[in-house]
Every structure is written in C-alpha cells, then in structure tokens.
Design a protein around this motif. Structure first.
Motif, PDB file in Angstrom:
ATOM      1  N   ASP A   1      -5.509  -3.638  12.605  1.00 17.17           N
ATOM      2  CA  ASP A   1      -4.835  -3.593  13.903  1.00 17.17           C
ATOM      3  C   ASP A   1      -4.063  -4.861  14.239  1.00 17.17           C
ATOM      4  N   LYS A   2      -4.415  -5.974  13.619  1.00 16.80           N
ATOM      5  CA  LYS A   2      -3.748  -7.241  13.915  1.00 16.80           C
ATOM      6  C   LYS A   2      -2.876  -7.666  12.739  1.00 16.80           C
ATOM      7  N   VAL A   3      -1.692  -8.178  13.052  1.00 14.91           N
ATOM      8  CA  VAL A   3      -0.801  -8.730  12.035  1.00 14.91           C
ATOM      9  C   VAL A   3      -1.368 -10.073  11.588  1.00 14.91           C
TER      10      VAL A   3
ATOM     11  N   ALA B   1       0.839  -1.196   0.000  1.00 14.75           N
ATOM     12  CA  ALA B   1       0.000   0.000   0.000  1.00 14.75           C
ATOM     13  C   ALA B   1       0.875   1.247   0.000  1.00 14.75           C
ATOM     14  N   ASP B   2       0.341   2.317  -0.572  1.00  9.48           N
ATOM     15  CA  ASP B   2       1.013   3.614  -0.574  1.00  9.48           C
ATOM     16  C   ASP B   2       0.962   4.177   0.844  1.00  9.48           C
ATOM     17  N   GLN B   3       2.122   4.553   1.374  1.00  7.49           N
ATOM     18  CA  GLN B   3       2.220   5.030   2.753  1.00  7.49           C
ATOM     19  C   GLN B   3       2.463   6.538   2.828  1.00  7.49           C
TER      20      GLN B   3
ATOM     21  N   HIS C   1      -5.900 -11.481  -0.877  1.00  7.19           N
ATOM     22  CA  HIS C   1      -5.392 -11.462   0.488  1.00  7.19           C
ATOM     23  C   HIS C   1      -4.916 -10.075   0.879  1.00  7.19           C
ATOM     24  N   ILE C   2      -5.111  -9.759   2.129  1.00  4.62           N
ATOM     25  CA  ILE C   2      -4.529  -8.554   2.713  1.00  4.62           C
ATOM     26  C   ILE C   2      -3.515  -9.049   3.733  1.00  4.62           C
ATOM     27  N   GLU C   3      -2.267  -8.722   3.502  1.00  2.00           N
ATOM     28  CA  GLU C   3      -1.210  -9.089   4.447  1.00  2.00           C
ATOM     29  C   GLU C   3      -0.931  -7.877   5.330  1.00  2.00           C
ATOM     30  N   VAL C   4      -1.138  -8.021   6.604  1.00  4.47           N
ATOM     31  CA  VAL C   4      -0.869  -6.938   7.542  1.00  4.47           C
ATOM     32  C   VAL C   4       0.414  -7.276   8.281  1.00  4.47           C
ATOM     33  N   VAL C   5       1.376  -6.365   8.173  1.00  5.50           N
ATOM     34  CA  VAL C   5       2.695  -6.577   8.791  1.00  5.50           C
ATOM     35  C   VAL C   5       2.961  -5.560   9.875  1.00  5.50           C
TER      36      VAL C   5
ATOM     37  N   LEU D   1      -0.315  -4.210   4.004  1.00  4.32           N
ATOM     38  CA  LEU D   1      -0.628  -3.022   4.795  1.00  4.32           C
ATOM     39  C   LEU D   1       0.203  -3.027   6.072  1.00  4.32           C
ATOM     40  N   GLN D   2       0.418  -1.835   6.621  1.00  5.82           N
ATOM     41  CA  GLN D   2       1.082  -1.695   7.903  1.00  5.82           C
ATOM     42  C   GLN D   2       0.035  -1.776   9.017  1.00  5.82           C
TER      43      GLN D   2
END
Length: 123
Positions: free
Chosen positions: A102-104, A32-34, A119-123, A56-57
């Motif tokens: 909010d959760k990885v 994602a663009d940050q 998929h959305i990968e949250v890191v 996403l962060q």
C-alpha cells in the motif's frame, strides 16, 4: 619470508571475506506480472535471490512465489519485516506469500540470518 607470505595470504583472505559479505552485488531486477487482479513475481532461492529486486504497483495485492533450490540453513527462511512475513521455505517446492503493497517505497527482504537480501520496490 614466512611472515611476509602469511601476511599477504591473510590480507587476501580478509579482503575476499569482506567482498563476499559486504560487496556491492549487481542488482537483478524484474517488474511483477500485472496480467490479473493480483500481481505476481517468482524469486529463485539458490545461493541468494534471483531476481533480487522486484517492482510492484502500489495498492494491488501481490503474490511472491519463492522457489528454494538451496538446502543451506541460512536460506531456509524468508523475512519481509515491513509486511509482517516470516516463513520457512520448503526445498524444491514453490512457496507463495501474499502481501498488500500500500505504501510507495523500497522494502528489504532477507534470509533468516540476514546474510542475503533483496528489495521490493513499490511504485
């Protein structure tokens, strides 16, 4: 001879159907663009989702914009169950969904019929 050719054609069609619905599709991912306070990503909906993986962060709100080009009924809805989102997508217009990752982890989104997913990968 007719029975053998029918068996061969039927087997080939079954294999094609299994590959189409259950085959391992190549993951097409993007971060994602940050650049601002809200991270953002755009997903094109046209015979599937492109990219079908976004990163996403954690802890930063995210705007995910879906641009639906495909008129099929299957892709008319987007469902992000882990974020409580179920929305109809207009054809030819951008539609933005804001989520709070909010959760990885790895979170799946699907079409209304659950035939296409990403998929959305949250890191």
């Amino acid at each position: 001879m007719d029975k053998i050719s029918t068996l061969i054609i039927s087997t080939g069609l079954i294999a094609a159907i299994v590959w189409w619905f259950f085959g391992n599709r190549r993951a097409d991912g993007v971060a994602a663009d940050q650049a601002s306070e809200v991270q953002s990503a755009t997903i094109t909906v046209d015979g599937g989702y492109s990219p079908n993986v976004i990163t996403l962060q954690s802890g930063k709100p995210a705007d995910i914009t879906f641009m639906r080009k495909d008129r099929s009924g299957c892709l008319a809805e987007i469902i992000l169950p882990d974020f409580g989102v179920s929305e109809k997508l207009p054809v030819g217009e951008p539609f933005t969904v804001r989520i709070q990752p909010d959760k990885v982890g790895d979170f799946v989104y699907t079409c209304g019929m659950r035939m296409f997913s990403g998929h959305i990968e949250v890191v």
